[in-house]
Every structure is written in structure tokens, then in C-alpha cells.
Write a protein that holds these residues in place. Structure first.
Motif, mmCIF file in Angstrom:
data_model
loop_
_atom_site.group_PDB
_atom_site.id
_atom_site.type_symbol
_atom_site.label_atom_id
_atom_site.label_comp_id
_atom_site.label_asym_id
_atom_site.label_seq_id
_atom_site.Cartn_x
_atom_site.Cartn_y
_atom_site.Cartn_z
ATOM 1 N N GLU A 207 0.795 -1.052 0.194
ATOM 2 C CA GLU A 207 -0.100 0.071 0.087
ATOM 3 C C GLU A 207 0.952 1.238 0.078
ATOM 4 O OE1 GLU A 207 -2.976 0.107 3.305
ATOM 5 O OE2 GLU A 207 -3.831 -1.952 2.558
ATOM 6 N N HIS A 208 1.979 1.291 0.783
ATOM 7 C CA HIS A 208 2.548 2.543 0.860
ATOM 8 C C HIS A 208 3.950 2.501 -0.021
ATOM 9 C CE1 HIS A 208 0.536 3.805 4.299
ATOM 10 N NE2 HIS A 208 0.531 2.720 4.931
ATOM 11 N N PHE A 209 4.173 1.496 -0.444
ATOM 12 C CA PHE A 209 5.599 1.621 -1.291
ATOM 13 C C PHE A 209 5.703 0.842 -2.546
ATOM 14 C CE2 PHE A 209 6.760 2.478 3.076
ATOM 15 C CZ PHE A 209 7.458 3.649 2.999
ATOM 16 N N ALA A 210 4.325 0.090 -2.884
ATOM 17 C CA ALA A 210 4.101 -0.507 -4.085
ATOM 18 C C ALA A 210 5.167 -1.522 -4.447
ATOM 19 C CB ALA A 210 4.176 0.532 -5.291
ATOM 20 N N ILE A 211 5.561 -2.492 -3.115
ATOM 21 C CA ILE A 211 6.325 -3.412 -3.188
ATOM 22 C C ILE A 211 5.710 -4.775 -3.332
ATOM 23 C CG2 ILE A 211 8.360 -4.705 -2.036
ATOM 24 C CD1 ILE A 211 9.374 -2.151 -0.952
ATOM 25 N N GLU A 212 5.993 -5.581 -4.209
ATOM 26 C CA GLU A 212 5.202 -6.955 -4.514
ATOM 27 C C GLU A 212 5.801 -7.867 -3.358
ATOM 28 O OE1 GLU A 212 2.791 -7.373 -6.699
ATOM 29 O OE2 GLU A 212 3.021 -5.324 -7.361
ATOM 30 N N PRO A 213 4.690 -8.894 -3.206
ATOM 31 C CA PRO A 213 5.161 -10.055 -2.119
ATOM 32 C C PRO A 213 6.513 -10.740 -2.547
ATOM 33 C CG PRO A 213 2.723 -10.137 -2.605
ATOM 34 C CD PRO A 213 3.533 -8.936 -3.449
ATOM 35 N N GLU A 214 7.201 -11.067 -1.389
ATOM 36 C CA GLU A 214 8.400 -11.679 -1.661
ATOM 37 C C GLU A 214 9.433 -10.883 -2.321
ATOM 38 O OE1 GLU A 214 7.581 -15.559 -3.437
ATOM 39 O OE2 GLU A 214 6.281 -16.104 -1.957
ATOM 40 N N GLN A 215 9.419 -9.574 -2.335
ATOM 41 C CA GLN A 215 10.570 -8.782 -2.846
ATOM 42 C C GLN A 215 11.256 -8.081 -1.500
ATOM 43 O OE1 GLN A 215 8.561 -6.097 -5.788
ATOM 44 N NE2 GLN A 215 8.851 -7.477 -7.156
ATOM 45 N N TRP A 216 11.142 -8.632 -0.604
ATOM 46 C CA TRP A 216 11.776 -8.314 0.413
ATOM 47 C C TRP A 216 12.404 -9.403 1.617
ATOM 48 C CZ3 TRP A 216 6.553 -8.117 0.455
ATOM 49 C CH2 TRP A 216 5.965 -8.608 1.426
ATOM 50 N N ARG A 217 13.395 -9.094 2.366
ATOM 51 C CA ARG A 217 13.894 -10.053 3.379
ATOM 52 C C ARG A 217 13.248 -10.073 4.614
ATOM 53 N NH1 ARG A 217 20.253 -8.412 1.884
ATOM 54 N NH2 ARG A 217 20.497 -8.769 -0.438
ATOM 55 N N GLU A 218 12.914 -11.225 5.257
ATOM 56 C CA GLU A 218 12.404 -11.271 6.472
ATOM 57 C C GLU A 218 12.880 -12.242 7.453
ATOM 58 O OE1 GLU A 218 8.539 -14.028 5.515
ATOM 59 O OE2 GLU A 218 8.158 -11.748 5.040
ATOM 60 N N HIS A 219 12.754 -12.148 8.596
ATOM 61 C CA HIS A 219 12.893 -13.014 9.968
ATOM 62 C C HIS A 219 11.402 -13.069 9.970
ATOM 63 C CE1 HIS A 219 16.971 -11.783 10.491
ATOM 64 N NE2 HIS A 219 16.632 -10.524 10.464
ATOM 65 N N GLN A 220 11.359 -14.538 10.280
ATOM 66 C CA GLN A 220 9.721 -14.936 10.837
ATOM 67 C C GLN A 220 9.905 -15.523 12.395
ATOM 68 O OE1 GLN A 220 8.027 -17.750 8.301
ATOM 69 N NE2 GLN A 220 8.406 -16.818 6.347
ATOM 70 N N ILE A 221 9.390 -14.679 13.221
ATOM 71 C CA ILE A 221 9.242 -14.910 14.589
ATOM 72 C C ILE A 221 8.041 -14.885 15.233
ATOM 73 C CG2 ILE A 221 10.453 -14.223 16.832
ATOM 74 C CD1 ILE A 221 12.582 -12.987 15.135
ATOM 75 N N PRO A 222 7.472 -16.214 15.229
ATOM 76 C CA PRO A 222 5.982 -16.163 15.817
ATOM 77 C C PRO A 222 5.832 -16.352 17.258
ATOM 78 C CG PRO A 222 6.782 -18.354 15.280
ATOM 79 C CD PRO A 222 7.873 -17.590 14.990
ATOM 80 N N SER A 223 6.165 -15.206 17.749
ATOM 81 C CA SER A 223 6.032 -15.019 19.338
ATOM 82 C C SER A 223 6.055 -13.392 19.499
ATOM 83 C CB SER A 223 7.174 -15.752 19.971
ATOM 84 O OG SER A 223 7.190 -15.005 21.356
ATOM 85 N N SER A 224 5.205 -12.981 20.206
ATOM 86 C CA SER A 224 5.081 -11.497 20.471
ATOM 87 C C SER A 224 6.275 -10.850 21.090
ATOM 88 C CB SER A 224 3.751 -10.962 21.124
ATOM 89 O OG SER A 224 2.621 -11.374 20.313
ATOM 90 N N GLU A 225 6.748 -11.621 22.110
ATOM 91 C CA GLU A 225 7.704 -11.078 23.047
ATOM 92 C C GLU A 225 9.071 -11.202 22.042
ATOM 93 O OE1 GLU A 225 7.915 -13.086 26.580
ATOM 94 O OE2 GLU A 225 5.990 -12.203 27.471
ATOM 95 N N SER A 226 9.278 -12.360 21.292
ATOM 96 C CA SER A 226 10.636 -12.462 20.832
ATOM 97 C C SER A 226 10.364 -11.641 19.442
ATOM 98 C CB SER A 226 10.627 -14.086 20.335
ATOM 99 O OG SER A 226 10.591 -14.580 21.508
#
Length: 295
Positions: A207-226
Motif C-alpha cells: 500500500e505505501h511503497f508498491a512493493i510486491e510480495p516476496e520482494q524483501w527479506r524477512e525474519h519470521q518470529i511467531p512470538s509477540s515477545e520475541s
């Protein structure tokens, strides 16, 4: 009339993931469990279980599970009124909630009502866009969800909005955004996301930067605290709910990356349309706290 011993067997088979564990939980033989399921299937004229590993309910099986859960809730309420002083008959209220709500405003909203009535709370944590599926399947009697339209047989009540702010540490911003935030910089900077189910970051970049899915790097951390800890440790930038972000912004631990770019997520309370005291009092408690905590 449906045989509720048979319905209970169906519920326990699904909860335990199979017939053998269900038999142990019910203190009967595996053959007896199978006979009860078979009798129930013959009664409704449809298969109720997919004999996979773990066992899964068919659509009709899910409808019966939802019905059984509703009846169980009403029966527990009646038992509590009849045997008000009997601690061996606690009322268990199953609720599905998203992790960000659980980490901030949700438990403070419910603590007093559960202590006052001596109910037991069983929480199922999932992404806010998926919690209504747990209500639909009968695994929960109510849920905090982003889905406004009420499910069949349910009511939907607006709670408020959680506003998500894009934040990172000052060092991280210096490393990746020294020249400002841009689509090219955001494609290179590692993001911190909650899980593959969580599409909030994807929507934010789209919405804000017109970047398509999977065009960026990410850490996946499924814990709110972590998840928050990873951002505070400078591993990446991320979208943090205003209730968690604002104190850290005030202390200087985090900085806004794009102050004008936020995501507002509306939250609703959906619950079964049954006259149960539990769901009524839970909603009142949630609404009172949400009015103060959410936007």
C-alpha cells in the motif's frame, strides 16, 4: 435426539487426534469409541471423520462439534448455578485471540471477571485474520478477529482499532535508511514478521511503497515477545502495535521509520448467538478495556 455420549466421543477424538488417545481420555476401549462414532454417523447419515493422522472432522462433523460445544457451555453455566460452591465443576471458556491483543490489553480486560466467577480460561492463539475459523469450527465460543461480517449463528461487535507503527532501532536506521526510506532500501533491509499467516507487513509494503510480495527479506518470529525483542536487538525493522510501540518510542529505544505510514487494523468480538452468561460478561469486559486501549 442426538446421543451426547456419542457427541462427546466425537469431540474427544478430534481433540486427542485419534481413537486410541480418545479411548484413554474417556476411560473406555478403542472399540467402544469406534462404535459411538459409527452410531452417530448412522444417526446423521454422513461421515463425520476423516481417518487421517491426526483425525480431522468433516464439514458435518464440525457442525456437530460446534453444537456440542454450545450445549456444553450452557450446561456448565447451569451446573455452576446449581452447584455454586462446588470447585470440582469449573466453567471453562474457550476463546481465540491474536497474539498482539494477548500481549497487551486482552488479559487485563478479562482478569477480574474470571476471578470473580471462578471460571477457567482456555486460549487459542492465532493470527487475527484466522481466529474466526476457530469459532466456526466450534473450537472457541468467541474470538477477537478482523472479520466484521458475523458468521452464521454468531454476533459481531466492534472493539476498536490497533494501529501498527513501522519502527526500528536508531543503529538499524543508520545502517539501512541513512538516506531515507525508499522501496529499494526496504527490499534490502531485513524485516521482522510474525509468521507466514500474518499478511500485515505485505499489505504495508504494498500500500505505501508498491512493493510486491516476496520482494524483501524477512525474519519470521511467531512470538509477540520475541518478535519485539528481535526489533529491539537490531535484527530488523517491523510493524509494532501502538500499545507496545509508544512507550519504546518515548524512551528512545525505538524510532519511527516512516511516521506518515501506519496500518490500522479494526478488531471485532464474535461469539455464538446463545444465551450464555459467559459470552455476555466477556464481551462487556473486553469492550470496556478496548474503549480505553484501542484507537
Amino acid at each position: 435426539m442426538l446421543d451426547y455420549a456419542h457427541l462427546k466421543a466425537l469431540s474427544v477424538v478430534i481433540a486427542e487426534g485419534g481413537f486410541e488417545r480418545a479411548a484413554k481420555a474417556l476411560f473406555i476401549t478403542q472399540s467402544a469409541v469406534s462404535q459411538r462414532i459409527k452410531a452417530l454417523e448412522e444417526r446423521v447419515g454422513q461421515t463425520l471423520l476423516i481417518r487421517s493422522n491426526p483425525v480431522q472432522a468433516t464439514p458435518m462433523g464440525k457442525r456437530l462439534l460446534r453444537h456440542y460445544a454450545q450445549v456444553s457451555l450452557l450446561e456448565s453455566e447451569l451446573s455452576a448455578e446449581i452447584d455454586a460452591d462446588d470447585p470440582s465443576l469449573p466453567t471453562v471458556v474457550k476463546i481465540a485471540v491474536n497474539a498482539d491483543s494477548l500481549a497487551t490489553w486482552f488479559l487485563p480486560a478479562l482478569a477480574e471477571v474470571f476471578k470473580r466467577h471462578r471460571w477457567l480460561l482456555e486460549l487459542i492463539v492465532d493470527d487475527e485474520s484466522y481466529t474466526h475459523h476457530l469459532l466456526k469450527s466450534g473450537e472457541a465460543v468467541g474470538c477477537v478477529t478482523t472479520t466484521e461480517a458475523p458468521l452464521t449463528g454468531c454476533s459481531s461487535e466492534y472493539l476498536g482499532q490497533m494501529e501498527y507503527l513501522c519502527v526500528a532501532t536508531e543503529d538499524f536506521i543508520r545502517d539501512y535508511f541513512a538516506d531515507g526510506v525508499s522501496p529499494s532500501r526496504l527490499r534490502q533491509a531485513p524485516a521482522v514478521v510474525f509468521s507466514t499467516k500474518d499478511k500485515l507487513h505485505e499489505k504495508f509494503l504494498g500500500e505505501h511503497f508498491a512493493i510486491e510480495p516476496e520482494q524483501w527479506r524477512e525474519h519470521q518470529i511467531p512470538s509477540s515477545e520475541s518478535f519485539l525483542e528481535a526489533i529491539l536487538l537490531g535484527m530488523g525493522y517491523g510493524l509494532v502495535g501502538h500499545l507496545q510501540a509508544e512507550p519504546l518510542l518515548q524512551s528512545g529505544a525505538l524510532k519511527l521509520i516512516a511516521p506518515e505510514c501506519t496500518m490500522k487494523v479494526p478488531l471485532y468480538w464474535q461469539h455464538w448467538n446463545i444465551k450464555a452468561k459467559q459470552t455476555t460478561l466477556v464481551y462487556r469486559a473486553l469492550a470496556a478495556t478496548a474503549k480505553q486501549a484501542l484507537r
